[in-house]
Design a protein around this motif. Structure first.
Motif, short mmCIF file in Angstrom:
data_model
loop_
_atom_site.label_atom_id
_atom_site.label_comp_id
_atom_site.label_asym_id
_atom_site.label_seq_id
_atom_site.Cartn_x
_atom_site.Cartn_y
_atom_site.Cartn_z
N GLU A 24 0.89 -1.04 0.00
CA GLU A 24 0.72 -0.53 0.05
C GLU A 24 0.93 1.12 0.38
OE1 GLU A 24 -3.37 -0.19 -0.37
OE2 GLU A 24 -3.20 -1.64 -0.97
N ALA A 25 2.08 1.34 -0.26
CA ALA A 25 2.63 2.72 -0.01
C ALA A 25 2.83 2.79 -1.31
CB ALA A 25 4.62 1.87 -0.40
N ILE A 49 -1.73 1.14 -6.69
CA ILE A 49 -2.43 1.52 -5.74
C ILE A 49 -3.43 2.19 -6.55
CG2 ILE A 49 -1.22 1.15 -3.60
CD1 ILE A 49 -0.39 3.88 -3.49
N ARG A 50 -3.13 1.79 -8.08
CA ARG A 50 -4.63 2.78 -8.79
C ARG A 50 -5.89 1.69 -8.63
NH1 ARG A 50 0.17 2.82 -12.97
NH2 ARG A 50 -1.41 0.97 -13.37
N PRO A 51 -6.54 3.18 -8.49
CA PRO A 51 -7.24 2.10 -7.95
C PRO A 51 -8.49 1.23 -9.40
CG PRO A 51 -8.32 4.65 -7.64
CD PRO A 51 -6.36 3.84 -8.08
N GLU A 52 -7.65 2.57 -10.86
CA GLU A 52 -8.38 1.46 -11.98
C GLU A 52 -7.76 0.43 -11.96
OE1 GLU A 52 -4.81 4.59 -12.66
OE2 GLU A 52 -6.67 4.53 -11.80
N GLU A 53 -6.67 -0.18 -11.80
CA GLU A 53 -6.16 -1.59 -12.13
C GLU A 53 -6.55 -2.44 -11.43
OE1 GLU A 53 -4.12 -2.21 -14.08
OE2 GLU A 53 -4.17 0.32 -14.65
N HIS A 54 -8.05 -2.50 -10.35
CA HIS A 54 -8.86 -3.25 -9.85
C HIS A 54 -7.56 -4.41 -8.95
CE1 HIS A 54 -11.78 -2.45 -11.99
NE2 HIS A 54 -11.04 -2.44 -12.94
N TYR A 55 -6.55 -3.35 -8.31
CA TYR A 55 -5.66 -4.43 -7.33
C TYR A 55 -6.01 -4.19 -6.02
CZ TYR A 55 -2.48 -5.93 -11.14
OH TYR A 55 -1.98 -6.08 -12.29
N LYS A 64 0.63 -11.18 -5.98
CA LYS A 64 1.77 -11.70 -7.29
C LYS A 64 2.75 -11.13 -8.49
CE LYS A 64 -1.04 -15.68 -6.91
NZ LYS A 64 -1.88 -17.24 -7.24
N ALA A 65 1.48 -9.82 -7.96
CA ALA A 65 1.78 -8.48 -9.26
C ALA A 65 3.26 -8.03 -8.58
CB ALA A 65 0.84 -7.44 -9.44
N ILE A 66 3.16 -7.35 -7.66
CA ILE A 66 4.52 -6.66 -6.63
C ILE A 66 5.70 -7.64 -6.59
CG2 ILE A 66 5.04 -5.75 -4.23
CD1 ILE A 66 2.38 -4.72 -3.84
N ILE A 67 5.40 -9.11 -6.87
CA ILE A 67 6.47 -9.39 -6.49
C ILE A 67 7.26 -10.38 -7.80
CG2 ILE A 67 7.04 -12.36 -6.71
CD1 ILE A 67 5.08 -12.29 -4.05
#
Length: 154
Positions: A24-25, A49-55, A64-67
């Motif tokens: 969340e940083a 952390i962009r809301p439009e990306e649905h993460y 998994k995306a951050i990793i």
């Protein structure tokens, strides 16, 4: 054997560590430890952390995306004030470090003081890294691959 370590610091836009989960940083500052120095080499705005990306917060998709993103940057160690429910996935790829300080100068100083332990952890063969908590000293939590239990909502 790799003789350097690459760190991702989870910070705010003002480069302070906030009491937020790593994912969340607002930004990731990339530091490299080499030749007894910890040097800032890059910084990235957190693209997850962009809301439009649905993460959604705490989702395995986001984890998994951050990793994947951090593996592309050859990161070894993640540094934050908190980690969330994807910690079990994180520990398969990175050494997670929980710090109490909020100032980057204090954090780099304490990491350098305890760098030996992180270098030793990086040398592990099984890739189930321990969780480190650094305040004034250092505490290593066992590197189990058990998923954390979630508390019931009240």
């Amino acid at each position: 054997m790799k003789e350097s370590l690459r760190f991702a610091f989870a910070v705010s836009q003002g480069h302070a560590f906030e009491k937020k989960h790593f994912g969340e940083a607002e930004q990731f500052l990339i530091y490299e430890y080499k030749d007894d120095e910890l040097t800032l080499i890059d910084e990235y705005r957190n693209p997850f952390i962009r809301p439009e990306e649905h993460y959604t917060h705490g989702s395995s998709r986001k984890g998994k995306a951050i990793i994947s993103f951090l593996k592309e940057l050859d990161i070894d160690v993640l540094v934050a004030r908190q980690f969330g429910r994807n910690l079990h996935m994180v520990r398969e790829h990175f050494i997670p470090v929980i710090i109490s300080a909020t100032c980057i100068g204090e954090v780099t100083e304490v990491l350098l003081k305890h760098i030996f332990w992180l270098m030793e952890e990086r040398r592990k063969v099984d890739n189930h890294y321990g969780l480190y908590q650094i305040n004034l000293g250092i505490l290593k939590m066992p590197g189990r691959s058990v998923k954390p239990r979630l508390q019931e909502e009240r």
